[in-house]
Design a protein around this motif. Structure first.
Motif, PDB file in Angstrom:
ATOM      1  N   ASP A  30      -3.242 -21.377 -45.309  1.00  0.00           N
ATOM      2  CA  ASP A  30      -2.623 -20.434 -46.108  1.00  0.00           C
ATOM      3  C   ASP A  30      -2.092 -20.871 -47.440  1.00  0.00           C
ATOM      4  N   ALA A  31      -1.380 -22.145 -47.280  1.00  0.00           N
ATOM      5  CA  ALA A  31      -0.836 -22.760 -48.460  1.00  0.00           C
ATOM      6  C   ALA A  31      -1.890 -23.187 -49.414  1.00  0.00           C
ATOM      7  N   LEU A  32      -3.088 -23.700 -49.001  1.00  0.00           N
ATOM      8  CA  LEU A  32      -4.180 -23.920 -49.906  1.00  0.00           C
ATOM      9  C   LEU A  32      -4.754 -22.267 -50.550  1.00  0.00           C
ATOM     10  N   ALA A  33      -4.815 -21.488 -49.864  1.00  0.00           N
ATOM     11  CA  ALA A  33      -5.274 -20.344 -50.596  1.00  0.00           C
ATOM     12  C   ALA A  33      -4.202 -19.614 -51.529  1.00  0.00           C
ATOM     13  N   ASN A  34      -2.930 -19.723 -50.893  1.00  0.00           N
ATOM     14  CA  ASN A  34      -1.987 -19.204 -52.086  1.00  0.00           C
ATOM     15  C   ASN A  34      -2.060 -20.091 -53.369  1.00  0.00           C
ATOM     16  N   ALA A  35      -2.164 -21.495 -53.234  1.00  0.00           N
ATOM     17  CA  ALA A  35      -2.128 -22.247 -54.343  1.00  0.00           C
ATOM     18  C   ALA A  35      -3.584 -22.102 -55.426  1.00  0.00           C
ATOM     19  N   ALA A  36      -4.490 -21.657 -54.750  1.00  0.00           N
ATOM     20  CA  ALA A  36      -5.833 -21.241 -55.371  1.00  0.00           C
ATOM     21  C   ALA A  36      -5.410 -20.001 -55.934  1.00  0.00           C
ATOM     22  N   ALA A  37      -4.587 -18.851 -55.603  1.00  0.00           N
ATOM     23  CA  ALA A  37      -4.301 -17.911 -56.181  1.00  0.00           C
ATOM     24  C   ALA A  37      -3.438 -18.025 -57.403  1.00  0.00           C
ATOM     25  N   VAL A  38      -2.323 -18.820 -57.240  1.00  0.00           N
ATOM     26  CA  VAL A  38      -1.437 -19.111 -58.405  1.00  0.00           C
ATOM     27  C   VAL A  38      -2.232 -19.852 -59.631  1.00  0.00           C
ATOM     28  N   GLN A  39      -3.263 -20.559 -59.092  1.00  0.00           N
ATOM     29  CA  GLN A  39      -3.903 -21.213 -60.007  1.00  0.00           C
ATOM     30  C   GLN A  39      -5.014 -20.296 -60.950  1.00  0.00           C
ATOM     31  N   GLY A  89      -0.346 -10.036 -55.893  1.00  0.00           N
ATOM     32  CA  GLY A  89      -0.309  -8.514 -56.146  1.00  0.00           C
ATOM     33  C   GLY A  89      -1.715  -8.071 -55.330  1.00  0.00           C
ATOM     34  N   ASN A  90      -1.849  -6.781 -55.047  1.00  0.00           N
ATOM     35  CA  ASN A  90      -3.022  -6.395 -54.346  1.00  0.00           C
ATOM     36  C   ASN A  90      -3.147  -5.064 -54.913  1.00  0.00           C
ATOM     37  N   PRO A  91      -4.136  -4.982 -55.700  1.00  0.00           N
ATOM     38  CA  PRO A  91      -5.225  -5.789 -56.239  1.00  0.00           C
ATOM     39  C   PRO A  91      -4.237  -6.790 -57.167  1.00  0.00           C
ATOM     40  N   GLY A  92      -5.074  -7.944 -57.413  1.00  0.00           N
ATOM     41  CA  GLY A  92      -4.360  -8.991 -58.515  1.00  0.00           C
ATOM     42  C   GLY A  92      -5.343 -10.213 -58.480  1.00  0.00           C
ATOM     43  N   PRO A  93      -5.017 -11.194 -58.737  1.00  0.00           N
ATOM     44  CA  PRO A  93      -5.660 -12.728 -59.035  1.00  0.00           C
ATOM     45  C   PRO A  93      -5.732 -13.214 -57.516  1.00  0.00           C
ATOM     46  N   GLY A  94      -6.601 -13.984 -56.959  1.00  0.00           N
ATOM     47  CA  GLY A  94      -6.474 -14.270 -55.742  1.00  0.00           C
ATOM     48  C   GLY A  94      -7.080 -15.648 -55.465  1.00  0.00           C
ATOM     49  N   GLY A  95      -6.936 -16.185 -54.345  1.00  0.00           N
ATOM     50  CA  GLY A  95      -7.563 -17.385 -53.928  1.00  0.00           C
ATOM     51  C   GLY A  95      -7.844 -17.409 -52.639  1.00  0.00           C
ATOM     52  N   TRP A  96      -8.807 -18.400 -52.048  1.00  0.00           N
ATOM     53  CA  TRP A  96      -9.243 -18.528 -50.775  1.00  0.00           C
ATOM     54  C   TRP A  96      -9.216 -19.918 -50.200  1.00  0.00           C
ATOM     55  N   ALA A  97      -9.326 -20.295 -49.110  1.00  0.00           N
ATOM     56  CA  ALA A  97      -9.570 -21.583 -48.889  1.00  0.00           C
ATOM     57  C   ALA A  97      -9.914 -21.660 -47.020  1.00  0.00           C
ATOM     58  N   THR A 104     -13.756 -31.407 -43.947  1.00  0.00           N
ATOM     59  CA  THR A 104     -14.048 -30.712 -45.449  1.00  0.00           C
ATOM     60  C   THR A 104     -13.057 -29.567 -45.746  1.00  0.00           C
ATOM     61  N   GLU A 105     -12.607 -29.841 -46.923  1.00  0.00           N
ATOM     62  CA  GLU A 105     -11.527 -28.549 -47.328  1.00  0.00           C
ATOM     63  C   GLU A 105     -12.722 -27.834 -48.385  1.00  0.00           C
ATOM     64  N   VAL A 106     -12.463 -26.569 -48.556  1.00  0.00           N
ATOM     65  CA  VAL A 106     -13.131 -25.609 -49.569  1.00  0.00           C
ATOM     66  C   VAL A 106     -12.402 -24.575 -49.997  1.00  0.00           C
ATOM     67  N   VAL A 107     -12.211 -24.501 -51.311  1.00  0.00           N
ATOM     68  CA  VAL A 107     -11.049 -23.706 -51.968  1.00  0.00           C
ATOM     69  C   VAL A 107     -11.888 -22.967 -53.085  1.00  0.00           C
ATOM     70  N   GLY A 108     -11.429 -21.866 -53.451  1.00  0.00           N
ATOM     71  CA  GLY A 108     -12.010 -20.936 -54.589  1.00  0.00           C
ATOM     72  C   GLY A 108     -11.029 -19.968 -55.078  1.00  0.00           C
ATOM     73  N   SER A 109     -11.198 -19.342 -56.104  1.00  0.00           N
ATOM     74  CA  SER A 109     -10.207 -18.484 -56.625  1.00  0.00           C
ATOM     75  C   SER A 109     -11.132 -17.382 -57.447  1.00  0.00           C
ATOM     76  N   GLU A 110     -10.267 -15.994 -57.852  1.00  0.00           N
ATOM     77  CA  GLU A 110     -10.875 -15.095 -58.593  1.00  0.00           C
ATOM     78  C   GLU A 110      -9.774 -14.634 -59.444  1.00  0.00           C
ATOM     79  N   PRO A 111      -9.944 -14.894 -60.735  1.00  0.00           N
ATOM     80  CA  PRO A 111      -8.885 -14.755 -61.647  1.00  0.00           C
ATOM     81  C   PRO A 111      -8.856 -12.895 -62.004  1.00  0.00           C
ATOM     82  N   ALA A 112      -9.840 -12.303 -61.917  1.00  0.00           N
ATOM     83  CA  ALA A 112      -9.776 -10.825 -62.071  1.00  0.00           C
ATOM     84  C   ALA A 112      -9.033 -10.300 -61.048  1.00  0.00           C
ATOM     85  N   LYS A 113      -8.852  -9.215 -61.327  1.00  0.00           N
ATOM     86  CA  LYS A 113      -8.179  -8.175 -60.061  1.00  0.00           C
ATOM     87  C   LYS A 113      -8.994  -8.471 -58.689  1.00  0.00           C
ATOM     88  N   THR A 114      -8.626  -8.610 -57.723  1.00  0.00           N
ATOM     89  CA  THR A 114      -9.196  -8.537 -56.380  1.00  0.00           C
ATOM     90  C   THR A 114      -8.257  -8.159 -55.451  1.00  0.00           C
TER      91      THR A 114
END
Length: 167
Positions: A150-159, A23-31, A46-56
């Motif tokens: 892209d796959a890592l960021a989408n996985a973080a968004a699902v999480q 969703g946009n906005p919605g929960p999100g992830g980045w990588a 090195t891989e870095v991954v993060g997420s935002e459960p609130a609407k972003t």
């Protein structure tokens, strides 16, 4: 292809970053992936991954991918950095618009406030003093490095979607 390293000599850091929202906005992830390269040889990764459960927003997650990558870079020893992202706003912002925004007090050429100024300020601060080139790569076009982040960021968004908000 987005590997500016081919045929180059000496060490360099190659970053690929991406963001995603459900969703946009919605929960999100980045990588981001950070590779230390010497010529065509990958020395470390090195891989870095993060997420935002609130609407972003998607743009905030794209910028967060770049910020997360720059935060994770090793101490600045003068090693050049190439950042590849599939969001033109990030690459154009850093390559073309940033100095004007700062000069105008974080206003666009149309005198409107710059959106996501908190992230732009952080990105600018993290880039200060480093030799960074910013590159746009077309998303979902078969670039294996872009597809990976892209796959890592989408996985973080699902999480992030599965995390309870506000706690």
């Amino acid at each position: 292809m987005s590997t500016f390293t081919e045929g180059s000599s000496g060490p360099r850091l190659v970053v690929h970053c991406d963001g995603a929202c459900i969703g946009n906005p919605g929960p999100g992830g980045w990588a981001a992936t950070i590779k230390l390269m010497d010529r065509d040889q990958e020395i470390s990764r090195t891989e870095v991954v993060g997420s935002e459960p609130a609407k972003t927003t998607n743009v905030r997650m794209e910028m967060s991918g770049a910020i997360g990558a720059l935060r994770a870079l090793p101490e600045n020893d003068g090693t050049p950095v190439a950042v590849f992202c599939d969001n033109e706003m990030v690459s154009k912002g850093m390559n073309e618009w940033l100095s004007g925004w700062i000069a105008r007090g974080w206003r666009t050429a149309a005198k409107k406030p710059v959106k996501n100024v908190d992230l732009w300020e952080e990105l600018a601060a993290l880039a200060t003093g480093r030799t960074i080139t910013w590159h746009w790569v077309k998303g979902h076009a078969g670039d294996p490095y872009n597809e990976e982040v892209d796959a890592l960021a989408n996985a973080a968004a699902v999480q992030a979607l599965q995390q309870p908000q506000g706690g």
